[in-house]
Enzyme design. Structure first.
Site, PDB file in Angstrom:
ATOM      1  N   CYS A   2      43.771  16.883   0.332  1.00 57.53           N
ATOM      2  CA  CYS A   2      42.729  15.901  -0.370  1.00 57.53           C
ATOM      3  C   CYS A   2      41.439  15.877   0.487  1.00 57.53           C
ATOM      4  CB  CYS A   2      43.370  14.530  -0.523  1.00 57.53           C
ATOM      5  SG  CYS A   2      44.651  14.436  -1.724  1.00 57.53           S
TER       6      CYS A   2
ATOM      7  N   HIS B 132      42.462  11.387   4.850  1.00 55.21           N
ATOM      8  CA  HIS B 132      43.583  11.225   5.967  1.00 55.21           C
ATOM      9  C   HIS B 132      42.851  12.066   7.214  1.00 55.21           C
ATOM     10  CE1 HIS B 132      44.847  15.276   4.846  1.00 55.21           C
ATOM     11  NE2 HIS B 132      44.795  15.014   3.539  1.00 55.21           N
TER      12      HIS B 132
END
Length: 220
Positions: A195, A179
């Protein structure tokens, strides 16, 4: 004979220079970059402020980050097919595999969750300006996030950023995401949480390249 040799050497030098110029131009095009008049990639344009999804994305201060983390085309011989994403959390790189033993390489930031999972998955969902759902353990650590238990709407203050790629194995959500980020200084570092995060302009570039169902390989 001497004249012929000089002519040959000059011709070969011109030929090699032209090949190098074409190669540099192709490498820049492969990475979604344009070239300055001097033949160098125009990163100021690539990381400039832009309007996206109704939001004004700020420019990236890319000069404050090691150039190895700037988007670029690199040699990357691999057994994986073009269109595959290979994530190397330890070295803070993400590769989008191209044909001919090459890849577009992006710098990434890695949070604790980024080291918690490795293996192969596929991209099942792609989202523009997605909602962010803080994990329960994060809410426990930071109680002020309770207000986002049902999700924080997409926007400039959303830590998922401009795009999200969601990794699944069969019908199981790995909870692993690639992302954007609203903390551009975290690229090339071990971030505190999350992440795999990328600069907003880079995740938009990757998002436009990758197809649903694409394979993602996360190295251990």
């Amino acid at each position: 004979m001497a004249y012929s040799r000089r002519l040959f050497v000059f011709g070969m030098a011109a030929f090699l220079a032209a090949c190098q110029s074409r190669s540099q131009k192709q490498a820049a095009l492969d990475a979604g970059l344009t070239l300055d008049p001097d033949g160098t990639p125009d990163y100021a344009l690539a990381y400039a402020a832009r309007r996206d999804g109704g939001f004004n994305l700020p420019a990236i201060d890319y000069l404050a980050t090691d150039p190895q983390y700037w988007r670029q085309t690199v040699r990357y011989p691999t057994r994986h097919e073009p269109g595959t994403i290979v994530v190397d959390p330890s070295n803070k790189f993400l590769y989008f595999v191209l044909e001919g033993g090459r890849a577009v390489r992006y710098g990434i930031g890695v949070g604790r969750a980024g080291f918690a999972w490795n293996g192969e998955a596929v991209i099942r969902f792609k989202r523009e300006w997605p909602k962010w759902f803080p994990p329960d353990e994060m809410i426990e650590r930071e109680p002020h996030l309770e207000k986002y238990r049902d999700g924080q709407e997409g926007g400039l203050n959303n830590p998922i950023g401009a795009r999200g790629l969601y990794l699944w194995q069969g019908n199981v959500d790995t909870l692993y995401r690639i992302h954007g980020t609203n903390q551009p200084q975290s690229i090339g570092t071990n971030a505190s949480s999350g992440c795999i995060r990328m600069w907003q302009q880079d995740i938009i570039d990757l998002y436009d390249r990758v197809e649903l169902g694409a394979k993602v390989v996360v190295l251990g």
